[in-house]
Design an enzyme around this catalytic site. Structure first.
Site, PDB file in Angstrom:
ATOM      1  N   CYS A 213       0.845  -1.178   0.000  1.00 19.77           N
ATOM      2  CA  CYS A 213       0.000   0.000   0.000  1.00 19.77           C
ATOM      3  C   CYS A 213       0.884   1.233   0.000  1.00 19.77           C
ATOM      4  O   CYS A 213       1.898   1.285   0.696  1.00 19.77           O
ATOM      5  CB  CYS A 213      -0.936   0.098   1.200  1.00 19.77           C
ATOM      6  SG  CYS A 213      -2.055  -1.299   1.322  1.00 19.77           S
TER       7      CYS A 213
ATOM      8  N   ARG B 288       3.792  -0.232  -4.864  1.00 18.57           N
ATOM      9  CA  ARG B 288       3.499  -0.822  -3.555  1.00 18.57           C
ATOM     10  C   ARG B 288       2.160  -1.547  -3.517  1.00 18.57           C
ATOM     11  O   ARG B 288       1.811  -2.170  -2.502  1.00 18.57           O
ATOM     12  CB  ARG B 288       3.502   0.259  -2.474  1.00 18.57           C
ATOM     13  CG  ARG B 288       4.794   1.026  -2.426  1.00 18.57           C
ATOM     14  CD  ARG B 288       4.710   2.129  -1.416  1.00 18.57           C
ATOM     15  NE  ARG B 288       4.724   1.602  -0.069  1.00 18.57           N
ATOM     16  CZ  ARG B 288       5.805   1.407   0.649  1.00 18.57           C
ATOM     17  NH1 ARG B 288       6.977   1.701   0.144  1.00 18.57           N
ATOM     18  NH2 ARG B 288       5.733   0.936   1.847  1.00 18.57           N
TER      19      ARG B 288
ATOM     20  N   TRP C 268      -2.956  -2.624  -1.784  1.00 11.96           N
ATOM     21  CA  TRP C 268      -2.676  -4.045  -1.979  1.00 11.96           C
ATOM     22  C   TRP C 268      -3.515  -4.746  -0.904  1.00 11.96           C
ATOM     23  O   TRP C 268      -3.259  -4.610   0.285  1.00 11.96           O
ATOM     24  CB  TRP C 268      -1.192  -4.326  -1.782  1.00 11.96           C
ATOM     25  CG  TRP C 268      -0.841  -5.763  -2.023  1.00 11.96           C
ATOM     26  CD1 TRP C 268      -0.602  -6.360  -3.222  1.00 11.96           C
ATOM     27  CD2 TRP C 268      -0.690  -6.781  -1.028  1.00 11.96           C
ATOM     28  NE1 TRP C 268      -0.322  -7.688  -3.035  1.00 11.96           N
ATOM     29  CE2 TRP C 268      -0.368  -7.983  -1.709  1.00 11.96           C
ATOM     30  CE3 TRP C 268      -0.803  -6.822   0.358  1.00 11.96           C
ATOM     31  CZ2 TRP C 268      -0.158  -9.174  -1.047  1.00 11.96           C
ATOM     32  CZ3 TRP C 268      -0.593  -8.016   1.027  1.00 11.96           C
ATOM     33  CH2 TRP C 268      -0.268  -9.181   0.315  1.00 11.96           C
TER      34      TRP C 268
ATOM     35  N   ASN D 199      -1.758   1.734   6.129  1.00  8.52           N
ATOM     36  CA  ASN D 199      -0.878   0.663   5.666  1.00  8.52           C
ATOM     37  C   ASN D 199      -0.593  -0.219   6.871  1.00  8.52           C
ATOM     38  O   ASN D 199      -0.208   0.293   7.924  1.00  8.52           O
ATOM     39  CB  ASN D 199       0.422   1.278   5.115  1.00  8.52           C
ATOM     40  CG  ASN D 199       1.282   0.269   4.394  1.00  8.52           C
ATOM     41  OD1 ASN D 199       0.922  -0.899   4.269  1.00  8.52           O
ATOM     42  ND2 ASN D 199       2.417   0.703   3.917  1.00  8.52           N
ATOM     43  N   GLY D 200      -0.808  -1.518   6.732  1.00 10.89           N
ATOM     44  CA  GLY D 200      -0.574  -2.420   7.854  1.00 10.89           C
ATOM     45  C   GLY D 200      -1.796  -3.290   8.083  1.00 10.89           C
ATOM     46  O   GLY D 200      -2.704  -3.343   7.247  1.00 10.89           O
TER      47      GLY D 200
ATOM     48  N   GLU E 171      15.266 -19.724  -8.085  1.00 15.45           N
ATOM     49  CA  GLU E 171      14.958 -18.410  -8.641  1.00 15.45           C
ATOM     50  C   GLU E 171      14.235 -18.549  -9.998  1.00 15.45           C
ATOM     51  O   GLU E 171      13.289 -17.803 -10.289  1.00 15.45           O
ATOM     52  CB  GLU E 171      16.254 -17.590  -8.777  1.00 15.45           C
ATOM     53  CG  GLU E 171      16.149 -16.283  -9.531  1.00 15.45           C
ATOM     54  CD  GLU E 171      15.148 -15.278  -8.941  1.00 15.45           C
ATOM     55  OE1 GLU E 171      14.611 -15.519  -7.851  1.00 15.45           O
ATOM     56  OE2 GLU E 171      14.882 -14.263  -9.606  1.00 15.45           O
TER      57      GLU E 171
ATOM     58  N   LYS F 219      10.546 -17.015 -10.913  1.00 17.36           N
ATOM     59  CA  LYS F 219      10.290 -16.089 -12.036  1.00 17.36           C
ATOM     60  C   LYS F 219       9.132 -16.616 -12.880  1.00 17.36           C
ATOM     61  O   LYS F 219       8.252 -15.856 -13.272  1.00 17.36           O
ATOM     62  CB  LYS F 219      11.523 -15.922 -12.944  1.00 17.36           C
ATOM     63  CG  LYS F 219      12.636 -15.055 -12.443  1.00 17.36           C
ATOM     64  CD  LYS F 219      12.334 -13.588 -12.372  1.00 17.36           C
ATOM     65  CE  LYS F 219      11.816 -13.156 -11.051  1.00 17.36           C
ATOM     66  NZ  LYS F 219      12.637 -13.032  -9.919  1.00 17.36           N
TER      67      LYS F 219
ATOM     68  N   GLU G   2       5.662 -16.344 -10.867  1.00 17.39           N
ATOM     69  CA  GLU G   2       5.065 -15.049 -10.526  1.00 17.39           C
ATOM     70  C   GLU G   2       4.540 -14.270 -11.718  1.00 17.39           C
ATOM     71  O   GLU G   2       3.593 -13.509 -11.574  1.00 17.39           O
ATOM     72  CB  GLU G   2       6.013 -14.195  -9.680  1.00 17.39           C
ATOM     73  CG  GLU G   2       7.281 -13.769 -10.358  1.00 17.39           C
ATOM     74  CD  GLU G   2       8.164 -12.917  -9.437  1.00 17.39           C
ATOM     75  OE1 GLU G   2       9.381 -12.939  -9.626  1.00 17.39           O
ATOM     76  OE2 GLU G   2       7.642 -12.237  -8.549  1.00 17.39           O
TER      77      GLU G   2
ATOM     78  N   HIS H 149      13.587 -38.156  -4.259  1.00 18.44           N
ATOM     79  CA  HIS H 149      13.018 -38.325  -2.916  1.00 18.44           C
ATOM     80  C   HIS H 149      11.554 -37.903  -2.862  1.00 18.44           C
ATOM     81  O   HIS H 149      11.013 -37.685  -1.791  1.00 18.44           O
ATOM     82  CB  HIS H 149      13.849 -37.551  -1.887  1.00 18.44           C
ATOM     83  CG  HIS H 149      15.255 -38.058  -1.796  1.00 18.44           C
ATOM     84  ND1 HIS H 149      15.570 -39.277  -1.265  1.00 18.44           N
ATOM     85  CD2 HIS H 149      16.430 -37.529  -2.223  1.00 18.44           C
ATOM     86  CE1 HIS H 149      16.882 -39.485  -1.348  1.00 18.44           C
ATOM     87  NE2 HIS H 149      17.418 -38.426  -1.933  1.00 18.44           N
TER      88      HIS H 149
ATOM     89  N   LYS I 111       5.525  -4.661  -5.366  1.00 16.22           N
ATOM     90  CA  LYS I 111       6.989  -4.573  -5.412  1.00 16.22           C
ATOM     91  C   LYS I 111       7.599  -4.467  -4.021  1.00 16.22           C
ATOM     92  O   LYS I 111       8.710  -4.906  -3.791  1.00 16.22           O
ATOM     93  CB  LYS I 111       7.369  -3.347  -6.257  1.00 16.22           C
ATOM     94  CG  LYS I 111       8.849  -3.203  -6.526  1.00 16.22           C
ATOM     95  CD  LYS I 111       9.338  -4.227  -7.521  1.00 16.22           C
ATOM     96  CE  LYS I 111      10.827  -4.196  -7.729  1.00 16.22           C
ATOM     97  NZ  LYS I 111      11.348  -5.521  -8.107  1.00 16.22           N
TER      98      LYS I 111
HETATM   99  C1  F6R Z   1      10.468 -11.925  -6.951  1.00 16.38           C
HETATM  100  C2  F6R Z   1      10.560 -10.785  -6.060  1.00 16.38           C
HETATM  101  C3  F6R Z   1      10.320 -10.991  -4.608  1.00 16.38           C
HETATM  102  C4  F6R Z   1      11.271 -10.120  -3.789  1.00 16.38           C
HETATM  103  C5  F6R Z   1      10.928 -10.197  -2.302  1.00 16.38           C
HETATM  104  C6  F6R Z   1      11.897  -9.400  -1.464  1.00 16.38           C
HETATM  105  O1  F6R Z   1      10.775 -11.573  -8.254  1.00 16.38           O
HETATM  106  O2  F6R Z   1      10.797  -9.690  -6.487  1.00 16.38           O
HETATM  107  O3  F6R Z   1      10.443 -12.319  -4.247  1.00 16.38           O
HETATM  108  O4  F6R Z   1      12.573 -10.540  -4.016  1.00 16.38           O
HETATM  109  O5  F6R Z   1       9.637  -9.705  -2.098  1.00 16.38           O
HETATM  110  O6  F6R Z   1      11.905  -8.062  -1.832  1.00 16.38           O
HETATM  111  P1  F6R Z   1      13.107  -7.115  -1.505  1.00 16.38           P
HETATM  112  O7  F6R Z   1      14.289  -7.583  -2.266  1.00 16.38           O
HETATM  113  O8  F6R Z   1      12.641  -5.758  -1.918  1.00 16.38           O
HETATM  114  O9  F6R Z   1      13.328  -7.224  -0.018  1.00 16.38           O
END
Ligand code: F6R
Length: 588
Positions: free
Chosen positions: A2, A28, A75, A101-102, A466, A470, A473, A489, A583
């Protein structure tokens, strides 16, 4: 999550000021957004579901004459994504407007009490109880005292910004999520991050937890819960306002993938002194822990392999959200290296607060100057990746790996070696990017798949995690990253005819074993997509990534970033803003 933005000043187009701030804060949360603007002692509200650019922002609302406005990008946590649930929320008299926010952990009890007293609610949010609680308080108290009393009743980590139609002040209070106040010649701003205020002023005050601020003719800061006056200390930051545009690229994600060679070269050339200094700090510590969330956590996993293989040094890694439960191991000599793009992730901030209490040292490897983690750390090293706008992290990930590899080599005074490996890697990534069209047949196969498995061993295990993240998401295809040896396993039971499996097979000590794992998959009908310098007969499809020695995990993730991007676009999804994600994750 948010984004909050508030404006109070001489410009009579407060709504537009807030809208512009929200555009910067939209990373956000982009489920919905809203603005409350004060005019003639009442609030006019504009709310929309969806992203800001999808709504009409040229409505009459933005022509209102007003000098006070607050807004929010949401969000969703409590209550679905609807117009009713979008902030700002109002009290019964519609004279108190509030953004939040929270998470208010005790909102149900408070709501029950308020309903008994006749308050009527229009949303399913926890937030809506707060303006009603303030309304109750204002029956006996002034605005500021009522805000303080109401906020003190909330449990959880929260930040609010609230305005009252009968006053020309904005009041903020926080126990958690970030709030920054900016002061220019003609206005005061309050926002969830500094970047949205920097276009107006560099004169900033980062509001501390357990404080409230009254923004009017001047700024007052009061402690919480008591309400004692505190010193008001603005600082002038030297940070440049960073902006990012897509340029010729169709999405930020693609642009950010293409920026990687330049960022890696810059790290190779200019980070030598900083990594030597950090290596010293690590050597002096008794116990080093990498912590991070999501992609940043996977960078931490890669870091443990770099340190083991190159520096012969044991380091611990923990998902930041789990680290809170491992704090018993900490002493004042412990070193915590916090990895984060945003520098705001609550799962990282929370355990760091406890590390501070125990007296351990915190090093921040973050991308965002002035962020919460940046400010709470004893030492900081910026990733230097520039603003990362797309929700899926790409360049911040490879920047973290590059710096961690440099530190691992600095531990044995061989930083030049790491630097030259990174230069080779940057060249190899450029080659991979040039050949990105060759991925099309693989994109076609994966787009039709419901499940994708990714395996790797050693440092490539972190690449597998990773890569799967990718894919998940931004393409919404189920993908699972596994250590190659773990497959038999359990997960092997899920492989059947045609199941695609991405296999990281670099030219290192893992090669023979990972090829054996690929063979096990192939025997069950799996389709093998090999990412490797060698074209093994067992591969149904081969993506070449040349040998980059210990930096291979930096190069070999790039084809999967491209695959994920191309699949998302092919499926008609917005790779920059995937559903349900934001983000910056500032709620637990
Ligand atoms: C995946 C992604 C998230 C962030 C995670 C941590 O592509 O972007 O998994 O890596 O939310 O975010 P930061 O790095 O901002 O602490």
């Amino acid at each position: 999550m948010c984004g909050i933005f508030g404006y109070i000043g001489k410009n009579s187009n407060a709504s537009k000021e807030v809208l512009n701030g929200l555009r910067i804060l939209e990373y956000r949360g982009y489920d919905s957004w809203g603005i409350a603007t004060k005019t003639n002692k009442k609030f006019v509200i504009e709310k929309h579901v969806g992203k800001i650019d999808e709504a009409k922002t040229n409505s009459q609302f933005f022509d209102l004459l007003s000098t006070l406005s607050i807004g929010h990008t949401r969000w969703a946590t409590h209550g679905g994504v609807t117009r009713e649930n979008a902030h700002p929320h109002l009290d019964c008299s519609r004279t108190i407007a509030l953004v939040h926010n929270g998470i208010v952990e005790n909102y149900e009890e408070i709501k029950k009490q308020l309903v008994k007293r006749g308050h009527i609610f229009h949303s399913a949010t926890d937030t809506e109880i707060i303006p009603h609680l303030i309304e109750e308080g204002m029956k006996t108290n002034g605005f500021a005292t009522a805000v303080r009393d109401a906020f003190n009743q909330l449990e959880g980590m929260n930040a609010i910004v609230v305005a009252y139609a009968g006053s020309s002040e904005i009041i903020a209070a926080k126990t958690g999520s970030p709030l920054v106040i900016g002061k220019s010649k003609d206005a005061l701003y309050i926002a969830s991050d500094a970047s949205s205020i920097l276009p107006h002023t560099k004169n900033l005050l980062f509001l501390k937890d357990n404080t409230m601020a009254i923004l009017g003719g001047k700024v007052e800061i009061l402690s919480l819960p008591e309400g004692k006056k505190e010193k008001v200390k603005f600082e002038t930051v030297s940070w440049e306002e960073e902006t990012s545009t897509k340029g010729a690229f169709s999405h930020f994600m693609l642009k950010e993938i293409y920026e990687q060679p330049r960022i890696i070269r810059n790290i190779a050339k200019t980070y030598k002194d900083s990594v030597l200094d950090l290596a010293k700090t690590i050597k002096n510590a008794k116990g080093t822990f990498f912590i991070g969330a999501g992609t940043a956590a996977y960078a931490g996993i890669a870091g443990t392999y770099f340190f083991s293989k190159t520096a012969g040094k044991h380091v611990n890694m923990s998902f930041a959200s789990e680290f809170t439960y491992l704090l018993d191991f900490l002493t004042s000599k412990s070193l915590i290296i916090a990895l984060s793009q945003s520098g705001e992730t609550i799962d990282v901030v929370e355990p760091l607060t406890q590390v501070k209490r125990k007296g351990g040292t915190i090093v921040a490897l973050v991308n965002t100057q002035g962020s919460t983690i940046y400010r709470m750390s004893d030492k900081k090293l910026l990733l230097g990746a520039g603003i990362e706008q797309a929700v899926a992290s790409t360049k911040a990930y490879t920047a973290k790996l590059s710096i961690l590899l440099m530190i691992a080599y600095a531990m044995k005074h061989d930083v030049e070696n790491a630097s030259s490996q990174l230069m080779t890697t940057a060249l190899e990534i450029e080659r991979i990017l040039k050949e990105s069209k060759k991925l099309k047949p693989i994109v076609d196969i994966l787009t039709r798949s419901e499940h994708i498995y990714v395996i790797g061993r050693g440092v490539s295990y972190s690449s597998a995690l990773e890569a799967a993240l990718k894919i998940k998401e931004i393409t919404y295809i189920h993908a699972e990253g596994l250590a190659g040896g773990e497959l038999k396993h359990g997960a092997l039971a899920l492989i059947s005819k045609g199941t695609p499996c991405i296999v990281f097979a670099p030219n290192d000590e893992t090669y023979q074993s990972i090829i054996s794992n690929a063979t096990e998959i192939k025997s069950r009908g799996g389709v093998i997509i090999g990412i490797s310098p060698k074209k093994e007969a067992i591969f149904d499809h081969w993506i070449e990534v040349k040998d980059c020695q210990d930096a291979v995990s930096i190069a070999q993730i790039v084809p999967v970033q491209l695959l994920s991007y191309q699949i998302a676009v092919k499926k008609g999804f917005d790779p920059d803003k995937p559903r349900n994600l934001a983000k910056s994750v500032t709620v637990k």
